[in-house]
Design an enzyme around this catalytic site. Structure first.
Site, PDB file in Angstrom:
ATOM      1  N   LYS A   1       0.151   4.553 -14.934  1.00  0.00           N
ATOM      2  CA  LYS A   1      -1.155   5.006 -15.363  1.00  0.00           C
ATOM      3  C   LYS A   1      -1.873   5.519 -14.133  1.00  0.00           C
ATOM      4  CE  LYS A   1      -3.469   2.226 -18.035  1.00  0.00           C
ATOM      5  NZ  LYS A   1      -3.544   2.795 -19.378  1.00  0.00           N
TER       6      LYS A   1
ATOM      7  N   ASP B   1       4.983   2.131 -11.102  1.00  0.00           N
ATOM      8  CA  ASP B   1       3.760   2.823 -11.492  1.00  0.00           C
ATOM      9  C   ASP B   1       3.508   4.024 -10.582  1.00  0.00           C
ATOM     10  OD1 ASP B   1       2.238   2.116  -9.251  1.00  0.00           O
ATOM     11  OD2 ASP B   1       1.169   0.517 -10.260  1.00  0.00           O
TER      12      ASP B   1
ATOM     13  N   PRO C   1       0.785  -1.236   0.000  1.00  0.00           N
ATOM     14  CA  PRO C   1       0.000   0.000   0.000  1.00  0.00           C
ATOM     15  C   PRO C   1       0.818   1.288   0.000  1.00  0.00           C
ATOM     16  CG  PRO C   1       0.036  -0.973   2.175  1.00  0.00           C
ATOM     17  CD  PRO C   1       0.703  -1.959   1.270  1.00  0.00           C
TER      18      PRO C   1
ATOM     19  N   MET D   1     -10.524   2.041  -5.763  1.00  0.00           N
ATOM     20  CA  MET D   1     -10.614   3.263  -6.565  1.00  0.00           C
ATOM     21  C   MET D   1     -12.047   3.796  -6.532  1.00  0.00           C
ATOM     22  SD  MET D   1      -8.269   1.702  -9.657  1.00  0.00           S
ATOM     23  CE  MET D   1      -8.686  -0.010  -9.256  1.00  0.00           C
TER      24      MET D   1
ATOM     25  N   THR E   1      -2.331  -6.324  -0.697  1.00  0.00           N
ATOM     26  CA  THR E   1      -3.347  -5.572  -1.423  1.00  0.00           C
ATOM     27  C   THR E   1      -3.979  -4.532  -0.496  1.00  0.00           C
ATOM     28  OG1 THR E   1      -5.194  -5.778  -2.964  1.00  0.00           O
ATOM     29  CG2 THR E   1      -5.280  -7.169  -1.003  1.00  0.00           C
TER      30      THR E   1
ATOM     31  N   ASP F   1      -1.062  -5.254  -5.020  1.00  0.00           N
ATOM     32  CA  ASP F   1      -0.676  -6.564  -5.549  1.00  0.00           C
ATOM     33  C   ASP F   1      -0.852  -6.547  -7.064  1.00  0.00           C
ATOM     34  OD1 ASP F   1      -0.271  -9.656  -4.932  1.00  0.00           O
ATOM     35  OD2 ASP F   1      -1.785  -9.456  -6.502  1.00  0.00           O
TER      36      ASP F   1
END
Lengths: 253, 253
Positions: free
Chosen positions: A58, A37, A14, A168, A119, A91
């Site tokens: 992204k 990322d 995280p 999200m 995750t 993850d």
């Protein structure tokens, strides 16, 4: 020509530097190149001072590379370096676009290994001290995300499990809350929203589905929305954030 | 009397020593006492040579301590030691009985912190190279377990998500497969079964829901059953285990 290098798809977890696995940290310290990322934190990149570090990310609402370009970069670097790390927040195998990257690497005949990461949902459960399962209360958990793509606009994205975790979920909060109510979830069912989990700017907001219909404003960091009876605080639980009924205002502050 | 110690609920991950987090490993190395469950591997306990190590585990089919006794042990040790670790296989907040232990510790006024671990499903996704989500194919994932307790015998435990992961699914395989078929899942939908994920004796079996109706025999280690289109191998994926149609025989061997 030398044989291509190996690519490790690694979950960074995280955000907190010490929530990566020992295996992930060891490989980062050995990497020639790290393609990371946009969700990877600066403190995580301190684990690979020797490596060439390349942002290949992204992120919604920001300038980002198309997945196709990222795939090509991975293949190119694997032909130039021996140990290439592809580092992803959370993850890589859940909401991480691993499928596309694995296909590209496999098509190019490049060896890949995957190292799992913590995750976000499990980091959030730990940070809020709310187990996702509870004996007699919650025996199943779903992880989902909503797509705003037109082909999914009529897709009913609320799974029927005891606990629900939306990744999200910041911008989708109102739509999620309305769908939950339409599915017969009680307006007073507890909801926990967590922003920037495990980081210095982590924020926890406790509310109900009714509160969630007011929306969450425009959070700055990644937001996770956890819904279900398992989110109800225990009688003697120390709840270390204020219980908020003016959530949108708080998140905008 | 001295103030009580602090208890850390730590996820050990799936078993491999280097799949615990850096934070978990650091706390293990500082612990006075480590109460570990039956799924924690001997190699994980090598990370705390200094600590008093106490088996406090539950495991189906073996002699195990009742949860009430484990709760009392945790409180007792917190009154005798400064840094107490409660070490659990996988992640403590999913299928880990964390709720009961948190309630007991909170009732006794003992400070608790939770360190997440790699949950078995994500270790399995990494080991099999099968992402749990895939763009256009799988946007939601459910983790569930079946209870054989009488009060749940008519509970329909199959969530409606794109990917399904059943924890502790070895003995329930036939019932799960039959419920999946009754829900309209296609008999040829891919299934991946993984036993002892991340350990030296890890075994991967690829099959279909139709195969799963034959059962999985009596596996020796923890078994995870993953179901859904996301489990279909990619065209150029190197599948490093034999595709098995005689699964029960293999698992019994």
């Amino acid at each position: 020509m030398a044989s291509p290098g190996k690519v490790y798809l690694i979950g960074a977890g995280p955000g907190a530097q010490d929530l990566i696995t020992l295996r992930g940290a060891r490989l980062l310290a050995q990497a020639d190149v790290v393609l990371y990322d946009a969700l990877v934190t600066p403190e995580m990149l301190q684990l690979c001072p020797q490596a060439e570090k390349v942002l290949a990310g992204k992120r919604s609402g920001q300038r980002s590379l198309a997945q196709q370009i990222i795939n090509e970069m991975l293949v190119d670097y694997a032909h130039k370096a021996q140990l290439v790390v592809r580092l992803k927040g959370g993850d890589p195998m859940m909401f991480g676009r691993a499928d596309e990257e694995l296909r590209a690497l496999e098509a190019a005949g490049i060896d890949v290994e995957i190292v799992p990461g913590i995750t976000t949902a499990l980091a959030a459960a730990a940070a809020t001290r709310q187990p996702l399962t509870k004996r007699g209360i919650a025996r199943s958990v779903a992880f989902f995300t909503s797509s705003t793509a037109p082909e999914h606009s009529d897709h009913d994205a609320i799974p029927e499990t005891d606990t629900l975790v939306q990744y999200m979920g910041g911008r989708e909060a109102i739509a999620t809350a309305e769908r939950l109510l339409a599915h017969g979830h009680a307006p007073d069912k507890p909801v926990v929203v967590i922003e920037n989990v495990s980081r210095a700017d982590q924020r926890i907001h406790r509310m109900t589905i009714a509160d969630l219909t007011q929306g969450l404003g425009t959070p700055q960091g990644p937001v996770l929305v956890m819904i279900g009876e398992a989110m109800r605080p225990r009688p003697q639980q120390h709840v270390d954030t204020a219980i908020s009924n003016t959530i949108a205002a708080q998140l905008r502050a």
